[in-house]
Each structure stands twice: as structure tokens, then as C-alpha cells.
Design a protein around this motif. Structure first.
Motif: not given
Length: 136
Positions: A119-127, A56-61, A43-48, A111-117
Motif C-alpha cells: 500500500a505504501v509503495a503504491h501511494t509513493e509511485h502514483t498520483q 499505528l501499523l506503520l509504526a510497528l513495521l 473488514d481488513i481494508f476498513g481497518l486500514l 501478510h500484514v507487513r506485505m499488505l502495508l508495504d
């Protein structure tokens, strides 16, 4: 294809035995979360998975923001922002602080912050390759 090649293909397509590495299967099975925990995690991954909620979540970082400011930052209507925040709050992804008539939202915990960080790091480092998306 000769008979030998056909046998190899068949062996690769299905397991000839139910368990190949019993010790490893037992180890993995013993640390598998309970079904209800797996559903809650999914469910959490579905929300993301929704780009608006993710914005919204990234804005709250950077800290808490009110609904009006979140609406401006994310490009969502105030109604859509409020709806998404209610959903995120129900799943304990964000928390709210009220000051008079204003509601300020923040990420609920580290934990939410870590999950977002992550996910963003993964996206930035992969094609990413997106087989589910149609080619333009």
C-alpha cells in the motif's frame, strides 16, 4: 444526435447479452472467494482506511512497541491508541506480548507487513485523483 449514434450510446450503457465471454466468467467465478471471506477481507481494508490505525501499523513495521510509545509516535491519545489496538488485535492484524504491566504490540504476521508495504509503495509511485474530496 442521430439514431445510429443513440443506438451506440445505449449499447455501451448496458449489456445487450447476459454473458459475453462464458469461459472467462466461469473461470473468474470459480476462483471468487466465499462471501464470508470477502466480508472479512473488506473488514481488513476498513481497518486500514483509518489514518490513526494506519499510523499505528506503520509504526510497528520496525518491530514491537508499547502503548505509550505508540501513542507518542502516532500523536494519538493513550486511550485512542489502546482502543485502536484492541480493534486491530480482534481482527488478528496485531498481536500482543505482556511483560508485567506493560503490553507490547507487533504486527501479527508477514501478510500484514506485505499488505502495508504494498500500500505504501503504491501511494509513493502514483498520483492519486480524489473525486470524492471537494476541491479546496
Amino acid at each position: 444526435m442521430n439514431s445510429s449514434s443513440q443506438d451506440q450510446v445505449t449499447a455501451l450503457e448496458g449489456c445487450a447479452t447476459r454473458v459475453v465471454d462464458a469461459d472467462r466468467v466461469a473461470s473468474v467465478s470459480s476462483r471468487m472467494p466465499a462471501e464470508t471471506d470477502l466480508v472479512d477481507t473488506a473488514d481488513i481494508f476498513g481497518l486500514l482506511s483509518d489514518p490513526g490505525r494506519l499510523r499505528l501499523l506503520l509504526a510497528l513495521l520496525d518491530g514491537e512497541l508499547c502503548v505509550c510509545d505508540l501513542s507518542v509516535v502516532t500523536g494519538l491519545s493513550e486511550s485512542a491508541t489502546s482502543h485502536a489496538l484492541r480493534l486491530l488485535r480482534a481482527h488478528r492484524v496485531v498481536a500482543v506480548r505482556r511483560a508485567g504491566r506493560m503490553a507490547y504490540y507487533r504486527l501479527d504476521d508477514a501478510h500484514v507487513r506485505m499488505l502495508l508495504d504494498l500500500a505504501v509503495a503504491h501511494t509513493e509511485h502514483t498520483q492519486a485523483i480524489h473525486p470524492e474530496r471537494k476541491e479546496s
